[in-house]
Design a protein around this motif. Structure first.
Motif: not given
Lengths: 169, 575
Positions: B40-44, B48-54
């Protein structure tokens, strides 16, 4: 107010406790006490600690002590009729039919069936003693050790006391 | 008296400090052990780096739900349950001592009131409105159940019921506990019922002259009470199969028992369509087949114990093969090597005592059989561990095993019995133990070095930990050679340091399995030292009760600490 489940369980436990004590008391109120002569051995039970195994002259089934024919079929219940020899009660004879109330008798079982030489259980074979005192009983072998048992009219018995302290004094 | 109290105080402080350190360490950093939390921390970070959307982030997070602190509760449960069991054993021993200075009615009232109070308090702490100490609640319910057993034991003792009625004693106890298991859903009480049921079986056997089918009936009843819980069913099945060995005095009865057991499990597998459970049908079937074979060879009477030991190990080898089939993983190989290690270990031990297999004296039976059982228990624990941790990585499992290999001989050396055993047999024992220690050290040194290379693990071994392990074992050898009088202290401190080191190692390497092993080792260590110090000093019932109260007390402190940490974490997250 909703009663917690633990209260119901405690009520059940109290009922079991009361039932056991009532049953034990009912056994005590009828019948009478007699003294019999045991042969003690001293082992230890997993839960209840040191106890002495008592064997009696009526613990072994013998056909010679039988004045009647053995009934047909599988037999596991037998009655030991006792007689007073002055100091204690000893075996008079065995019987498969329930004796009259005038005679002193014990109800015994052998779950594997009854044959010559088999051991019979009367629920008076174990006596629980304070830790480390079992040897006193072993030393009393061949002496005047006696066991007081309470017998009810059905021939059911349990041990009340022994005369071991009087012997040591 | 003063020195006795002082010793208790010192031990209490020591246990508190030793027990609190790893627990506090674990609770402070537990997210480190939580795979889902890491993900979950990795996904966060990716979000934050905008590599993935919400939307993608939420989908990914839902794939890794947090396990809600389940493991932490399990650790506490171990301490609580061991504490409760010790108090229960102490109470049973007190009744068994048949102390005449205390009136019978007082003993009965004391035991009954204590059992009621423990049950009521347990129920209270288990309730939602008092979630501060839920694990304490569970252990108090167990304690209440044990103390209720003490009440029944007292009644049977006081009224001089013959020992042939022990089946009735245990039977009443089981029936009284069923409502707790069903209504209050108490898991420890369920396990207590499993144990009592098999004790009941033993007493019924005495009563009914070797009617082994009672075990089968009991385990079928317990299976239905388990309501499909895999862990409970596994424990029942393991106990059921092991009890087949008690029938071995009459081999035909044992074979019949195992065949029926196998048939029962086979039907269960078909009905539930769960091929994993086939193992419960396979093991008794193999046992039945093997013993039938021996019986017909007429070889059984002479050397059956030797064969029993061998069969046990062979079966232990079949289990990993089956696991390899199930999980398509290397776990089976690890199990195989573990079995081999334990086999050799038992062999060396037997030789050290000059107790050779086949045709030797009566004492040989005792040691061989017990080593077989110990090996079996350890293997069963590992089977459960591997079955329930399918994602257990290669490296962590190896590290877990190497520590286990090393600690077993050090634990045995750490007892007074280990180092003070004199004479030729004692010397031989020490010599064998030293060789086992050397073997374990080689395994500890090479495996963690080789495995990362084989498994292309990015994170390399922490050499400092390995060096510290070497230092500890070297200190043990030096003390055994030159400071024999002080070796007992050196071995104990070395073992304690190695166990504490495992907590840091597990944290650094992210290995929860190693942490749990360390916790169990620490608990065993504390219990062993407690036995060493106080067994001869105190009355046995007082010894157990004091030990149990200490453990429960420590667990309460830890649980409160955990509760405070949880609260502060929640506050931090909210803010």
């Amino acid at each position: 107010m909703k009663i917690p489940k633990s209260i119901w369980i405690i009520v059940l436990w109290i009922l079991i406790l009361a039932g056991f004590l009532f049953y034990q008391q009912a056994k005590l109120t009828n019948g009478h006490d007699i003294w019999v002569k045991p042969v003690p051995v001293d082992p230890r039970d997993l839960f209840r600690g040191d106890y002495v195994i008592f064997s009696y002259d009526f613990s072994t089934f013998r056909k010679t002590a039988l004045n009647e024919p053995i009934p047909e079929g599988f037999q596991k219940t037998v009655y030991a009729i006792l007689k007073n020899n002055g100091t204690s009660y000893v075996l008079d004879k065995f019987s498969f039919t329930k004796p009259s109330k005038e005679s002193v008798f014990l109800k015994g079982f052998s779950l594997g069936g009854l044959y010559d030489g088999v051991q019979i259980t009367f629920n008076i074979e174990s006596f629980f003693v304070p830790e480390g005192t079992g040897t006193k009983f072993e030393q009393a072998i061949g002496g005047n050790l006696l066991v007081k048992i309470h017998v009810n009219p059905n021939g059911e018995a349990f041990i009340k006391e022994t005369n071991i302290n009087n012997l040591s004094e | 008296m003063f020195y006795g109290l002082l010793a208790i105080l010192v031990v209490l402080v020591l246990i508190f400090v030793i027990g609190s350190l790893p627990t506090y360490f674990f609770f402070q950093h537990r997210q480190k052990f939580n795979h889902s939390a890491i993900m979950q921390m990795e996904f966060q970070a990716l979000l934050e780096k905008e590599k993935i959307d919400t939307e993608t982030y939420q989908k990914l997070v839902s794939l890794y739900p947090l396990p809600a602190k389940r493991n932490a509760v399990t650790l506490l449960q171990i301490v609580y349950i061991v504490g409760s069991i010790l108090i229960g054993i102490g109470a049973i021993l007190f009744i068994a001592s048949n102390w005449q200075q205390m009136a019978g009615w007082f003993k009965l009232a004391l035991a009954a009131v204590l059992s009621f109070v423990a049950l009521l308090l347990g129920d209270y702490f288990k309730q939602k409105r008092s979630r501060k100490l839920p694990v304490l609640g569970e252990s108090l319910v167990l304690l209440g159940s044990l103390l209720w057993g003490v009440v029944i034991i007292f009644l049977f003792q006081h009224y001089q019921w013959s020992v042939s009625y022990n089946w009735l004693l245990v039977g009443i106890w089981i029936v009284s506990l069923l409502p707790i298991m069903i209504w209050m859903k108490s898991e420890p009480v369920f396990y207590l019922i499993i144990i009592l049921s098999f004790i009941f079986g033993i007493f019924c056997q005495n009563l009914l002259a070797e009617h082994y089918w009672i075990y089968l009936l009991l385990s079928i009843a317990l299976f239905f009470l388990a309501k499909g819980n895999r862990v409970k069913e596994g424990i029942i099945a393991g106990t059921q199969i092991a009890f087949g060995f008690t029938c071995l005095e009459h081999v035909t009865e044992a074979v019949t028992f195992w065949l029926l057991t196998s048939l029962f499990h086979l039907l269960f597998c078909i009905l539930r369509k769960r091929k994993e459970d086939l193992i419960y049908a396979l093991v008794p079937l193999i046992l039945a087949g093997f013993f039938t074979f021996l019986y017909f060879l007429d070889y059984y009477q002479e050397k059956h114990w030797m064969w029993m030991q061998t069969v046990f190990v062979l079966l232990a080898l079949l289990v990993p093969i089956y696991l390899v089939y199930l999980h398509k993983s290397i776990a089976g190989l690890i199990m195989w090597l573990t079995a081999g290690y334990l086999f050799l270990w038992g062999y060396f031990f037997s030789r050290g005592l000059e107790a050779y297999w086949g045709g030797s004296g009566h004492s040989t039976y005792f040691y061989e059989a017990h080593f077989g059982y110990i090996a079996g228990i350890i293997l069963l624990v590992m089977v459960f561990m591997l079955v329930f941790q399918k994602k257990n990585p290669f490296y962590s499992t190896w590290l877990f095993m190497t520590q286990l290999f090393l600690w077993i001989p050090v634990f045995l050396l750490s007892t007074k019995w280990g180092t003070e055993w004199g004479g030729a047999v004692g010397d031989k024992y020490l010599e064998r133990m030293n060789w086992i220690l050397v073997l374990a050290l080689i395994v500890v040194t090479f495996i963690p070095v080789v495995i990362p290379i084989l498994s292309n693990r990015e994170k390399k071994l922490k050499w400092s930990y390995l060096a510290f392990t070497w230092f500890c074992v070297a200190a043990i050898f030096v003390s055994l050679l030159w400071w024999r009088d002080y070796s007992i202290f050196v071995i104990n401190f070395a073992l304690l340091f190695m166990i504490i080191q495992s907590f840091f190692w597990s944290y650094e390497e992210d290995l929860p399995a190693l942490f749990y092993l360390g916790m169990v080792a620490l608990l065993v260590f504390i219990l062993l030292r407690y036995f060493d110090l106080f067994w001869s000093m105190m009355n046995r019932s007082v010894f157990f009760i004091v030990g149990g109260v200490l453990l429960v007390g420590i667990a309460v402190v830890i649980e409160r600490q955990r509760h405070h940490l949880d609260r502060s974490e929640e506050k931090h997250e909210n803010s």
